[in-house]
Scaffold this active site. Sequence first.
Site, PDB file in Angstrom:
ATOM      1  N   LYS A   1      51.298  32.987  40.798  1.00  0.00           N
ATOM      2  CA  LYS A   1      52.227  32.260  40.823  1.00  0.00           C
ATOM      3  C   LYS A   1      53.024  31.304  39.948  1.00  0.00           C
ATOM      4  O   LYS A   1      53.640  32.328  39.583  1.00  0.00           O
ATOM      5  CB  LYS A   1      51.402  31.637  42.344  1.00  0.00           C
ATOM      6  CG  LYS A   1      51.172  32.088  43.393  1.00  0.00           C
ATOM      7  CD  LYS A   1      50.118  31.192  44.261  1.00  0.00           C
ATOM      8  CE  LYS A   1      49.578  31.705  45.139  1.00  0.00           C
ATOM      9  NZ  LYS A   1      48.815  31.402  45.981  1.00  0.00           N
TER      10      LYS A   1
ATOM     11  N   ASP B   1      41.280  23.542  43.655  1.00  0.00           N
ATOM     12  CA  ASP B   1      42.289  25.105  43.914  1.00  0.00           C
ATOM     13  C   ASP B   1      43.777  25.098  43.217  1.00  0.00           C
ATOM     14  O   ASP B   1      44.769  24.338  44.131  1.00  0.00           O
ATOM     15  CB  ASP B   1      42.144  25.309  45.304  1.00  0.00           C
ATOM     16  CG  ASP B   1      43.160  27.308  45.834  1.00  0.00           C
ATOM     17  OD1 ASP B   1      43.813  27.244  44.134  1.00  0.00           O
ATOM     18  OD2 ASP B   1      42.746  27.330  46.785  1.00  0.00           O
TER      19      ASP B   1
ATOM     20  N   THR C   1      44.905  31.434  41.535  1.00  0.00           N
ATOM     21  CA  THR C   1      45.489  32.903  40.618  1.00  0.00           C
ATOM     22  C   THR C   1      46.683  33.352  39.691  1.00  0.00           C
ATOM     23  O   THR C   1      46.922  31.875  39.275  1.00  0.00           O
ATOM     24  CB  THR C   1      46.544  32.723  42.265  1.00  0.00           C
ATOM     25  OG1 THR C   1      47.918  31.928  41.979  1.00  0.00           O
ATOM     26  CG2 THR C   1      46.209  32.573  44.060  1.00  0.00           C
TER      27      THR C   1
ATOM     28  N   GLU D   1      31.390  47.901  36.697  1.00  0.00           N
ATOM     29  CA  GLU D   1      30.532  46.477  37.237  1.00  0.00           C
ATOM     30  C   GLU D   1      29.784  45.853  36.247  1.00  0.00           C
ATOM     31  O   GLU D   1      29.485  46.001  35.508  1.00  0.00           O
ATOM     32  CB  GLU D   1      29.331  47.355  38.391  1.00  0.00           C
ATOM     33  CG  GLU D   1      30.597  47.586  39.684  1.00  0.00           C
ATOM     34  CD  GLU D   1      29.401  48.660  40.498  1.00  0.00           C
ATOM     35  OE1 GLU D   1      27.935  48.543  40.160  1.00  0.00           O
ATOM     36  OE2 GLU D   1      30.505  48.797  41.734  1.00  0.00           O
TER      37      GLU D   1
ATOM     38  N   TYR E   1      35.524  52.676  35.573  1.00  0.00           N
ATOM     39  CA  TYR E   1      34.524  51.552  36.668  1.00  0.00           C
ATOM     40  C   TYR E   1      33.544  50.206  35.464  1.00  0.00           C
ATOM     41  O   TYR E   1      32.936  51.052  34.593  1.00  0.00           O
ATOM     42  CB  TYR E   1      33.759  52.673  37.689  1.00  0.00           C
ATOM     43  CG  TYR E   1      33.526  52.143  38.697  1.00  0.00           C
ATOM     44  CD1 TYR E   1      33.508  50.765  39.537  1.00  0.00           C
ATOM     45  CD2 TYR E   1      33.886  53.404  40.194  1.00  0.00           C
ATOM     46  CE1 TYR E   1      33.047  50.661  40.750  1.00  0.00           C
ATOM     47  CE2 TYR E   1      34.077  52.902  40.976  1.00  0.00           C
ATOM     48  CZ  TYR E   1      34.231  51.589  41.552  1.00  0.00           C
ATOM     49  OH  TYR E   1      34.300  51.539  43.498  1.00  0.00           O
TER      50      TYR E   1
ATOM     51  N   ARG F   1      49.208  40.321  39.890  1.00  0.00           N
ATOM     52  CA  ARG F   1      48.396  39.477  41.250  1.00  0.00           C
ATOM     53  C   ARG F   1      47.410  39.865  41.173  1.00  0.00           C
ATOM     54  O   ARG F   1      46.492  40.408  40.504  1.00  0.00           O
ATOM     55  CB  ARG F   1      49.396  40.798  42.371  1.00  0.00           C
ATOM     56  CG  ARG F   1      48.597  40.100  43.824  1.00  0.00           C
ATOM     57  CD  ARG F   1      49.966  41.139  44.971  1.00  0.00           C
ATOM     58  NE  ARG F   1      50.993  40.752  44.627  1.00  0.00           N
ATOM     59  CZ  ARG F   1      51.375  39.344  44.937  1.00  0.00           C
ATOM     60  NH1 ARG F   1      50.974  38.902  46.050  1.00  0.00           N
ATOM     61  NH2 ARG F   1      52.970  38.899  45.091  1.00  0.00           N
TER      62      ARG F   1
END
Length: 448
Positions: free
Chosen positions: A257, A228, A254, A81, A79, A263
Amino acid sequence: MATVMDRNRDMNPNGDMNRNGDDQGVRYASGVGVGDPEVDAILQSESVRQRSTLQLIASENFASPAVLAAAGSVLTNKYAEGYPGRRYYAGNRFVDQMESLAKERLARLFGAEHVNVQPHSGSNANAAAYLALLEPGDTVLAMSLDQGGHLTHGSPVNFSGRLYDFVPYGVTAAGPDGERIDFDQVADLARRVRPKLIVAGATAYPRVIDPAPFRQIADEVGARFLFDAAHVAGLIAGGVHPSPFGVADVVTFTTHKTLRGPRGGAIACSEELAKGIDKAVFPGLQGGPLEHVIAAKAVAFGEALRPSFKQYAAAIVANAKALAASLESEGLRLVSGGTDNHLVLVDLRPFDEELSGKVAQEALEAAGIVANRNQIPGDPRSPFVTSGLRLGTAAQTTTGMGEPEMETIGRLIGRALRSRGDESATSAIADDVAGLCQKFPPPGAERP
Ligand SMILES: *Cc1c(COP(=O)(O)O)cnc(C)c1O
């Protein structure tokens, strides 16, 4: 008819036909897997599917074995954060090193002032950018979905369309040099609706998107400019498309791609917006970051920094042009008459008025050719049916296929569409496809 699934099941991981044609042979011939028989059987089938059929979904790619390994690493246990040096949990010394490495490589790759590698996806990256730049109800100019835009560019079924007031722009009419972004319309709309934000970028647009005219229009009306780059980030990294970094206020993209990583998503912006963007990603939108995916992003950014990635990006575009030429010689009309990037958009109507994108997608899949139906500009059919097909070259270029193979693929697509419904003809095409794929295995093909 032997379906693609049957064919896959009958093939062992080396791509040879399994003599018994049973599942057991496939499962145990491989010697790979996670040790859970049910999970392994599915992974194995998917692995065989990926290397015995043609992967022409324009948003997909084959990540390297190093990217796959990093994504499957122990960092999934942690974790974290917060951000490097500013975490809410203990024990993040090495996680901080990893995230800092990913950020440093990404900033170097694109010459970006500030980057955030935590967005779980491209959609999350856009959501964070909107959260940082907009208030609910603000006006945004973006490309309409049926002209090539993305769901997160204001679709009424998406959070973007529900929270913000999106005004769509589109492409020019069909014709020589037609079906290009209509900058006159973008400028007219911008002067009329005075958007707070102008969004460039698309999911089904086969041409270069020049950030410069968007910047000019945004400056004229006092709007922010978001580029984008989800689809074309790899082409920008490889230097074959104009860079929006340093031109747009915020660039989202992303990593899976054309950039060929795990991903996920990422954001780049100027120093001025850095704090707002970081706060929007966490705590604004997400909880704990996927540090195993961030490790895989670091690997992918490292790969994209190598000189060979420039050759890869150039080959993607050369292959798309070769595929376009082959499809045209099969009698298929291409939206905008060709391509400058990694994808072609086929308008099926002149080829066969009755043939929808949905039927074409199914006919191609039966022949081992995996692509997706897509709306074309002004499509009379619904997004579920459509009159178009979208085909991309990023994944098969990764396997080493070149222009001669693209020419062959164009002919296989023509054959498959013409012989749809004819089981023996379709089966013969699927055999040809499997034969072609066997010569070009994806990297890490034997991995589950
Ligand atoms: C793919 C895509 C996205 C979203 O990416 P996900 O990772 O699927 O959420 C956003 N914008 C554009 C233009 C895209 O093509």
